[in-house]
Design a protein around this motif. Structure first.
Motif, PDB file in Angstrom:
ATOM      1  N   ASP A 286       0.818  -1.089   0.138  1.00 50.82           N
ATOM      2  CA  ASP A 286       0.329  -0.171  -0.214  1.00 50.82           C
ATOM      3  C   ASP A 286       0.876   1.114  -0.180  1.00 50.82           C
ATOM      4  N   THR A 287       2.382   1.534   0.495  1.00 48.99           N
ATOM      5  CA  THR A 287       2.890   2.066   0.903  1.00 48.99           C
ATOM      6  C   THR A 287       3.740   2.398  -0.745  1.00 48.99           C
ATOM      7  N   ARG A 288       3.480   1.424  -1.078  1.00 49.68           N
ATOM      8  CA  ARG A 288       4.404   1.897  -2.852  1.00 49.68           C
ATOM      9  C   ARG A 288       3.308   2.415  -3.906  1.00 49.68           C
ATOM     10  N   ALA A 289       2.249   1.896  -3.086  1.00 49.96           N
ATOM     11  CA  ALA A 289       0.811   1.960  -3.960  1.00 49.96           C
ATOM     12  C   ALA A 289       0.831   4.203  -3.663  1.00 49.96           C
ATOM     13  N   PHE A 290       1.051   3.937  -2.979  1.00 52.21           N
ATOM     14  CA  PHE A 290       0.556   5.685  -2.340  1.00 52.21           C
ATOM     15  C   PHE A 290       1.684   6.844  -3.047  1.00 52.21           C
ATOM     16  N   GLY A 291       3.352   5.408  -3.295  1.00 49.54           N
ATOM     17  CA  GLY A 291       4.086   6.543  -3.885  1.00 49.54           C
ATOM     18  C   GLY A 291       4.215   6.571  -5.750  1.00 49.54           C
TER      19      GLY A 291
ATOM     20  N   ALA B  94       0.770   6.708  -6.747  1.00 50.67           N
ATOM     21  CA  ALA B  94      -0.032   8.173  -6.838  1.00 50.67           C
ATOM     22  C   ALA B  94       0.044   9.451  -7.035  1.00 50.67           C
ATOM     23  N   LEU B  95       1.585   9.096  -5.778  1.00 51.30           N
ATOM     24  CA  LEU B  95       2.112  10.734  -5.493  1.00 51.30           C
ATOM     25  C   LEU B  95       2.937  11.233  -6.676  1.00 51.30           C
ATOM     26  N   ALA B  96       3.462  10.300  -7.518  1.00 46.73           N
ATOM     27  CA  ALA B  96       4.500  10.109  -8.770  1.00 46.73           C
ATOM     28  C   ALA B  96       3.175  10.764  -9.534  1.00 46.73           C
ATOM     29  N   GLY B  97       2.488  10.752  -9.702  1.00 45.19           N
ATOM     30  CA  GLY B  97       1.344  10.488 -10.622  1.00 45.19           C
ATOM     31  C   GLY B  97       1.243  12.534 -10.436  1.00 45.19           C
ATOM     32  N   VAL B  98       1.500  13.117  -9.810  1.00 39.22           N
ATOM     33  CA  VAL B  98       1.758  14.857  -9.287  1.00 39.22           C
ATOM     34  C   VAL B  98       2.736  15.460  -8.986  1.00 39.22           C
ATOM     35  N   LEU B  99       3.541  14.725  -9.317  1.00 40.65           N
ATOM     36  CA  LEU B  99       5.436  15.290  -9.668  1.00 40.65           C
ATOM     37  C   LEU B  99       5.197  15.762 -10.665  1.00 40.65           C
ATOM     38  N   ARG B 100       6.114  16.392 -10.862  1.00 42.38           N
ATOM     39  CA  ARG B 100       7.222  17.170 -12.060  1.00 42.38           C
ATOM     40  C   ARG B 100       8.452  17.936 -11.808  1.00 42.38           C
ATOM     41  N   ALA B 101       9.376  17.632 -12.515  1.00 45.87           N
ATOM     42  CA  ALA B 101       9.878  18.570 -12.938  1.00 45.87           C
ATOM     43  C   ALA B 101      10.945  19.732 -11.844  1.00 45.87           C
ATOM     44  N   GLY B 102      11.766  19.549 -11.337  1.00 48.74           N
ATOM     45  CA  GLY B 102      11.923  20.350 -10.358  1.00 48.74           C
ATOM     46  C   GLY B 102      11.507  20.500  -9.056  1.00 48.74           C
TER      47      GLY B 102
ATOM     48  N   THR C  64      11.657   3.613   2.380  1.00 46.10           N
ATOM     49  CA  THR C  64      12.506   3.306   0.669  1.00 46.10           C
ATOM     50  C   THR C  64      11.219   2.928  -0.079  1.00 46.10           C
ATOM     51  N   ALA C  65      10.301   1.859   0.490  1.00 45.63           N
ATOM     52  CA  ALA C  65       9.031   1.437  -0.051  1.00 45.63           C
ATOM     53  C   ALA C  65       8.715   3.249  -0.657  1.00 45.63           C
ATOM     54  N   LEU C  66       8.347   3.619  -0.377  1.00 47.87           N
ATOM     55  CA  LEU C  66       7.360   5.306  -0.670  1.00 47.87           C
ATOM     56  C   LEU C  66       8.139   5.223  -2.542  1.00 47.87           C
ATOM     57  N   ALA C  67       9.508   5.506  -2.332  1.00 46.38           N
ATOM     58  CA  ALA C  67      10.377   6.036  -3.378  1.00 46.38           C
ATOM     59  C   ALA C  67      10.460   5.262  -4.500  1.00 46.38           C
ATOM     60  N   GLN C  68      10.300   3.743  -3.903  1.00 42.93           N
ATOM     61  CA  GLN C  68      10.393   2.474  -4.728  1.00 42.93           C
ATOM     62  C   GLN C  68       9.269   2.897  -5.753  1.00 42.93           C
TER      63      GLN C  68
ATOM     64  N   ILE D  34       7.317   5.079  -5.882  1.00 41.74           N
ATOM     65  CA  ILE D  34       7.008   6.869  -6.620  1.00 41.74           C
ATOM     66  C   ILE D  34       8.224   6.491  -8.358  1.00 41.74           C
ATOM     67  N   GLY D  35       9.333   5.585  -7.861  1.00 43.73           N
ATOM     68  CA  GLY D  35      10.168   5.027  -8.859  1.00 43.73           C
ATOM     69  C   GLY D  35       9.730   4.615 -10.284  1.00 43.73           C
ATOM     70  N   ALA D  36       8.462   3.911  -9.230  1.00 37.80           N
ATOM     71  CA  ALA D  36       7.737   3.212 -10.613  1.00 37.80           C
ATOM     72  C   ALA D  36       5.969   4.035 -10.751  1.00 37.80           C
TER      73      ALA D  36
END
Length: 156
Positions: A10-15, A17-25, A39-43, A45-47
């Motif tokens: 679930d932590t990775r899945a939240f990451g 989802a968070l990646a979907g709102v991230l942008r350069a900078g 690190t699970a959250l970072a994984q 986000i990376g995914a």
């Protein structure tokens, strides 16, 4: 914004989802005790950013750059600031050189990296006794509140 996450996946899945709102900078600062799930959250986000290579804790190398994979558009600079003494040592890493074209994610970065950007996102993770996590996402300036509104709907 607060989110309860039952499992590491679930932590990775939240990451993701968070990646979907991230942008350069973007600068994202993760905090929480050892084993909380940074690190699970970072994984996740990376995914979500579709970067190349496994996202693992950069504890001993301090910083890793993950290039975008097929379909990915943003590099991820993943930093572990646990062994960094303060702002002066962060400056020596030259993170601001890649900040504008990357998402920069810093574990253990509170009170060490905030000067890198006018606005940033702080993600606090607390691990409970039952191994669930309570994640608090705090906007620090910029347009983060608007972007987090979209994340809140996606995370439900």
């Amino acid at each position: 914004m607060k989110v309860e996450l039952e499992t590491v996946e679930d932590t990775r899945a939240f990451g993701r989802a968070l990646a979907g709102v991230l942008r350069a900078g973007d600068l994202v600062v993760l905090s929480g005790p050892l084993g909380a799930g940074k690190t699970a959250l970072a994984q996740g986000i990376g995914a979500g950013l579709n970067v190349l290579g496994a996202v693992t804790s950069p504890t001993f190398v301090i910083s890793r750059v993950h290039r975008p994979g097929p379909g990915g558009t943003l590099p991820l600079v993943h930093v572990d600031a646990y062994r960094i003494g303060g702002v002066a040592e962060v400056d020596d890493l030259d993170l601001d050189a890649s900040l504008e074209e990357s998402v920069t994610l810093v574990e253990w970065g509170v009170d060490k990296v905030e000067q890198l950007a006018d606005a940033h996102l702080e993600v606090r993770i607390d691990r409970r006794d039952d191994d669930s996590r309570l994640v608090e996402v705090v906007a620090r300036g910029g347009d983060w509140p608007d972007r987090l509104a979209g994340l809140a709907q996606h995370a439900r």
